[in-house]
Enzyme design. Sequence first.
Site, short mmCIF file in Angstrom:
data_model
loop_
_atom_site.label_atom_id
_atom_site.label_comp_id
_atom_site.label_asym_id
_atom_site.label_seq_id
_atom_site.Cartn_x
_atom_site.Cartn_y
_atom_site.Cartn_z
N ASN A 118 0.86 -1.19 0.00
CA ASN A 118 0.00 0.00 0.00
C ASN A 118 0.90 1.24 0.00
OD1 ASN A 118 -1.59 2.20 0.85
ND2 ASN A 118 -3.06 0.80 1.80
N ASP A 163 -0.01 -3.45 11.26
CA ASP A 163 -1.34 -3.98 11.06
C ASP A 163 -2.28 -2.99 11.72
OD1 ASP A 163 -2.76 -6.17 9.77
OD2 ASP A 163 -3.56 -6.59 11.75
N GLY A 215 -8.83 3.39 2.67
CA GLY A 215 -9.54 2.54 3.62
C GLY A 215 -10.82 3.21 4.12
N LYS A 265 -3.40 14.46 9.00
CA LYS A 265 -3.68 13.09 9.42
C LYS A 265 -2.50 12.49 10.17
CE LYS A 265 -4.90 8.51 7.72
NZ LYS A 265 -5.19 7.64 6.56
#
Lengths: 199, 199
Positions: A10, A73, A155, A178
């Site tokens: 990603n 993760d 996402g 962010k």
Amino acid sequence: MVKVLVASRNQGKVRELEQVLRELNIEGVELVSLHDAPPYPDPVEDGLTFVDNALLKARAGAKATGLPCVADDSGLTVKALNGMPGILSARWSGNHGDDQANNDLLLAQMSDINERAAAFVSCCALAAPDGQEFTAEGRWEGELLREPRGEHGFGYDPLFAPADADGRSSAELTAEEKNARSHRGKALRALAPHIAALK
Amino acid sequence: MVKVLVASRNQGKVRELEQVLRELNIEGVELVSLHDAPPYPDPVEDGLTFVDNALLKARAGAKATGLPCVADDSGLTVKALNGMPGILSARWSGNHGDDQANNDLLLAQMSDINERAAAFVSCCALAAPDGQEFTAEGRWEGELLREPRGEHGFGYDPLFAPADADGRSSAELTAEEKNARSHRGKALRALAPHIAALK
């Protein structure tokens, strides 16, 4: 210059990690993405926690390439879903990485539910070829929206309204905004001293 | 003869409850299905637990018809999903009552996960027009299969291998075998004395 593999396909995640390292003035670290590393099989993400899966991805990358490897993760934990999608966030609809299908499914599942509390959670792991391992977790609290808003991020960003974003969704924040707030930024900042110590 | 409304449009559930009452020799109770009752709006199932949702359905039925009303909220709780699909079992894919889509989604979500422990859970509630309320819960422990098996039952029955069914799925049990073991049977047997006391 120490090369560190970032075990993610990603590109959004790789860029997010790059920006955090730059912000922390950690120099002498060259991030290598999976696209620039020798190919190796993806490990099966069969862990039951973010920590399990971050570690198994970091170990697989370090073992395959001989480089220290950072893996994360991350996912969205929704209170009314007992913390799910959680570790299955990227494969919630059954198709890995289909953001649209995952977002649509989550909205449909939550359509009758008024309890909207949610958080993005990230576990970042560093595995070095010499066997050293470090992990760090970050959380970003907020609420689940009822329809998508914003074009940034990836996402579930369009569905998540962080508590610290003045009512904007996380897809309405710039990458810098962010990173300053996010779960992954927090986890990576906590992990960064261990990355810096690799030099 | 006391009439008791069963607040479900699922004929499989109504038959399951009828068989349990017959087995317990509870006579003088006439079960009225939603198809034979004056229509009223479905309550929004916005509770966060099986008990919440069973009670809100039983209360809505009793209020709308003036009859004592039995309702259940049941579902499959999967350990690796922190207990979900849970209260969302019937709407897991986003479409209420689409068994095929719900089963397909659950199998896809769990495809990489080796921890297969699961249980069917049922909460049965009885609400009487005079305000009396009773609830009872039953559990049926087992494991999630990797592909559907069997033609009986409904919902997730083809994916659930109960611990007490000799390796068969709950869709490979007869209705009598299932009622003798199942979560809903256990919950209804616990609730039955309160139904009998209505007479």
